[in-house]
Design a protein around this motif. Structure first.
Motif, mmCIF file in Angstrom:
data_model
loop_
_atom_site.group_PDB
_atom_site.id
_atom_site.type_symbol
_atom_site.label_atom_id
_atom_site.label_comp_id
_atom_site.label_asym_id
_atom_site.label_seq_id
_atom_site.Cartn_x
_atom_site.Cartn_y
_atom_site.Cartn_z
ATOM 1 N N SER A 109 0.794 -1.212 0.000
ATOM 2 C CA SER A 109 0.000 0.000 0.000
ATOM 3 C C SER A 109 0.838 1.279 0.000
ATOM 4 O O SER A 109 0.529 2.233 -0.714
ATOM 5 C CB SER A 109 -0.886 -0.085 1.231
ATOM 6 N N VAL A 110 1.912 1.319 0.767
ATOM 7 C CA VAL A 110 2.635 2.580 0.957
ATOM 8 C C VAL A 110 3.292 3.068 -0.331
ATOM 9 O O VAL A 110 3.355 4.277 -0.582
ATOM 10 C CB VAL A 110 3.654 2.501 2.117
ATOM 11 N N PHE A 111 3.761 2.171 -1.176
ATOM 12 C CA PHE A 111 4.389 2.619 -2.421
ATOM 13 C C PHE A 111 3.357 3.219 -3.379
ATOM 14 O O PHE A 111 3.704 4.040 -4.223
ATOM 15 C CB PHE A 111 5.164 1.481 -3.086
ATOM 16 N N MET A 112 2.098 2.849 -3.239
ATOM 17 C CA MET A 112 1.034 3.486 -4.035
ATOM 18 C C MET A 112 0.606 4.807 -3.391
ATOM 19 O O MET A 112 0.361 5.793 -4.074
ATOM 20 C CB MET A 112 -0.162 2.546 -4.179
ATOM 21 N N ASP A 113 0.521 4.819 -2.062
ATOM 22 C CA ASP A 113 0.085 6.017 -1.340
ATOM 23 C C ASP A 113 1.113 7.147 -1.403
ATOM 24 O O ASP A 113 0.750 8.322 -1.341
ATOM 25 C CB ASP A 113 -0.174 5.693 0.140
ATOM 26 N N VAL A 114 2.387 6.783 -1.473
ATOM 27 C CA VAL A 114 3.483 7.763 -1.467
ATOM 28 C C VAL A 114 4.316 7.512 -2.731
ATOM 29 O O VAL A 114 5.322 6.808 -2.690
ATOM 30 C CB VAL A 114 4.345 7.624 -0.186
ATOM 31 N N PRO A 115 3.893 8.064 -3.866
ATOM 32 C CA PRO A 115 4.491 7.697 -5.149
ATOM 33 C C PRO A 115 5.977 8.025 -5.300
ATOM 34 O O PRO A 115 6.667 7.378 -6.080
ATOM 35 C CB PRO A 115 3.655 8.465 -6.172
ATOM 36 N N TYR A 116 6.488 9.000 -4.565
ATOM 37 C CA TYR A 116 7.909 9.334 -4.657
ATOM 38 C C TYR A 116 8.788 8.432 -3.798
ATOM 39 O O TYR A 116 10.014 8.491 -3.852
ATOM 40 C CB TYR A 116 8.147 10.808 -4.282
ATOM 41 N N LEU A 117 8.176 7.564 -3.002
ATOM 42 C CA LEU A 117 8.921 6.666 -2.121
ATOM 43 C C LEU A 117 9.559 5.534 -2.923
ATOM 44 O O LEU A 117 8.905 4.913 -3.758
ATOM 45 C CB LEU A 117 7.981 6.098 -1.054
ATOM 46 N N VAL A 118 10.848 5.281 -2.669
ATOM 47 C CA VAL A 118 11.592 4.242 -3.371
ATOM 48 C C VAL A 118 12.084 3.166 -2.404
ATOM 49 O O VAL A 118 12.207 2.008 -2.779
ATOM 50 C CB VAL A 118 12.802 4.859 -4.126
ATOM 51 N N ARG A 119 12.329 3.543 -1.145
ATOM 52 C CA ARG A 119 12.995 2.648 -0.199
ATOM 53 C C ARG A 119 12.369 2.773 1.183
ATOM 54 O O ARG A 119 12.171 3.867 1.689
ATOM 55 C CB ARG A 119 14.476 3.043 -0.146
ATOM 56 N N VAL A 120 12.074 1.613 1.774
ATOM 57 C CA VAL A 120 11.624 1.554 3.166
ATOM 58 C C VAL A 120 12.723 0.852 3.950
ATOM 59 O O VAL A 120 13.197 -0.215 3.550
ATOM 60 C CB VAL A 120 10.282 0.798 3.308
ATOM 61 N N GLU A 121 13.141 1.465 5.054
ATOM 62 C CA GLU A 121 14.228 0.925 5.880
ATOM 63 C C GLU A 121 13.699 0.490 7.243
ATOM 64 O O GLU A 121 12.911 1.210 7.857
ATOM 65 C CB GLU A 121 15.303 1.991 6.109
ATOM 66 N N GLY A 122 14.140 -0.667 7.677
ATOM 67 C CA GLY A 122 13.833 -1.152 9.016
ATOM 68 C C GLY A 122 15.121 -1.330 9.793
ATOM 69 O O GLY A 122 16.066 -1.935 9.288
ATOM 70 N N MET A 123 15.164 -0.789 10.991
ATOM 71 C CA MET A 123 16.330 -0.932 11.870
ATOM 72 C C MET A 123 15.930 -1.866 13.008
ATOM 73 O O MET A 123 14.924 -1.625 13.677
ATOM 74 C CB MET A 123 16.739 0.426 12.444
ATOM 75 N N VAL A 124 16.716 -2.921 13.206
ATOM 76 C CA VAL A 124 16.363 -3.938 14.195
ATOM 77 C C VAL A 124 17.555 -4.199 15.103
ATOM 78 O O VAL A 124 18.666 -4.444 14.622
ATOM 79 C CB VAL A 124 15.945 -5.264 13.497
ATOM 80 N N GLU A 125 17.309 -4.161 16.403
ATOM 81 C CA GLU A 125 18.379 -4.468 17.347
ATOM 82 C C GLU A 125 18.888 -5.878 17.099
ATOM 83 O O GLU A 125 18.119 -6.790 16.787
ATOM 84 C CB GLU A 125 17.900 -4.300 18.786
ATOM 85 N N GLU A 126 20.185 -6.038 17.261
ATOM 86 C CA GLU A 126 20.846 -7.304 16.943
ATOM 87 C C GLU A 126 20.211 -8.496 17.651
ATOM 88 O O GLU A 126 20.064 -9.570 17.065
ATOM 89 C CB GLU A 126 22.338 -7.203 17.304
ATOM 90 N N GLU A 127 19.770 -8.321 18.880
ATOM 91 C CA GLU A 127 19.217 -9.465 19.622
ATOM 92 C C GLU A 127 17.738 -9.736 19.319
ATOM 93 O O GLU A 127 17.189 -10.743 19.768
ATOM 94 C CB GLU A 127 19.427 -9.300 21.127
ATOM 95 N N ASN A 128 17.096 -8.875 18.550
ATOM 96 C CA ASN A 128 15.663 -9.037 18.262
ATOM 97 C C ASN A 128 15.471 -9.956 17.046
ATOM 98 O O ASN A 128 15.112 -9.527 15.948
ATOM 99 C CB ASN A 128 15.013 -7.669 18.042
ATOM 100 N N LYS A 129 15.681 -11.230 17.272
ATOM 101 C CA LYS A 129 15.635 -12.237 16.198
ATOM 102 C C LYS A 129 14.246 -12.370 15.574
ATOM 103 O O LYS A 129 14.128 -12.581 14.369
ATOM 104 C CB LYS A 129 16.078 -13.612 16.722
ATOM 105 N N ARG A 130 13.197 -12.248 16.379
ATOM 106 C CA ARG A 130 11.828 -12.388 15.846
ATOM 107 C C ARG A 130 11.533 -11.303 14.808
ATOM 108 O O ARG A 130 10.948 -11.565 13.766
ATOM 109 C CB ARG A 130 10.798 -12.292 16.967
ATOM 110 N N SER A 131 11.934 -10.083 15.117
ATOM 111 C CA SER A 131 11.681 -8.980 14.197
ATOM 112 C C SER A 131 12.507 -9.144 12.917
ATOM 113 O O SER A 131 12.016 -8.868 11.816
ATOM 114 C CB SER A 131 12.009 -7.648 14.874
ATOM 115 N N GLN A 132 13.727 -9.611 13.052
ATOM 116 C CA GLN A 132 14.552 -9.866 11.869
ATOM 117 C C GLN A 132 13.869 -10.893 10.967
ATOM 118 O O GLN A 132 13.793 -10.720 9.746
ATOM 119 C CB GLN A 132 15.923 -10.380 12.278
ATOM 120 N N ARG A 133 13.342 -11.924 11.570
ATOM 121 C CA ARG A 133 12.689 -12.987 10.803
ATOM 122 C C ARG A 133 11.435 -12.478 10.094
ATOM 123 O O ARG A 133 11.179 -12.835 8.942
ATOM 124 C CB ARG A 133 12.353 -14.167 11.734
ATOM 125 N N VAL A 134 10.664 -11.635 10.758
ATOM 126 C CA VAL A 134 9.467 -11.068 10.132
ATOM 127 C C VAL A 134 9.852 -10.287 8.874
ATOM 128 O O VAL A 134 9.265 -10.475 7.809
ATOM 129 C CB VAL A 134 8.682 -10.170 11.125
#
Length: 171
Positions: A109-134
């Protein structure tokens, strides 16, 4: 869980009780930049001052009840082509594939809602394995480890940076 029961929508003030039920849980807010929200008054305040005015923050809902959020915030000015991703979900719904499904919906949805957007970045703490997997299940690419990059709960943390480009395929 039946994915037809999962939806994303803007927050409403009437979500305050549902929001409080998961936002007060330290397990849910542990990796977030904001700590647990512990009163109904603070929940309403957060919804009115943070969640509702946010340019792209959506409530993750099951049967239209708020159980978490996805936030995608484009950077200002010359960096507006990239955005920061944040998310959390009630511990009652961990391990059911809901967060993965919600992120897939958000990215679609977000790439359609925000047409100038090219990249989405996620920052995840090293020990947060569940979030990395998601993120990996959605199709984000792990780009590297940023040492002592993020400040959370009084400590500098090593963070993995993940990205998803508008040309990438959702898994």
């Amino acid at each position: 869980m039946d994915s037809s029961k999962i939806s994303l929508r803007p927050f409403k003030v009437s979500d305050a009780d549902d929001f409080l039920s998961w936002a007060k849980d330290e397990r849910v807010t542990h990796y977030l930049r904001w700590g647990p929200i512990t009163t109904g008054e603070d929940a309403v305040k957060h919804l009115k001052e943070v969640a509702i005015p946010h340019p792209w923050r959506r409530s993750i809902c099951v049967d239209d009840r708020s159980i978490g959020y996805v936030s995608i915030r484009p950077r200002p000015r010359n960096d507006r082509h990239r955005a920061h991703l944040g998310y959390a979900i009630s511990a009652d719904f961990w391990g059911k594939g809901i967060m993965t499904a919600a992120l897939k919906m958000a990215i679609s949805s977000v790439f359609m809602d925000v047409p100038y957007l090219v990249r989405v970045e996620g920052m995840v703490e090293e020990e947060n394995k569940r979030s990395q997997r998601v993120l990996e299940k959605v199709g984000f690419r792990k780009e590297g480890l940023l040492r002592k990059y993020g400040f959370n709960r009084g400590e500098l943390k090593d963070m993995f940076v993940y990205s998803f480009l508008s040309t990438d395929k959702i898994m």
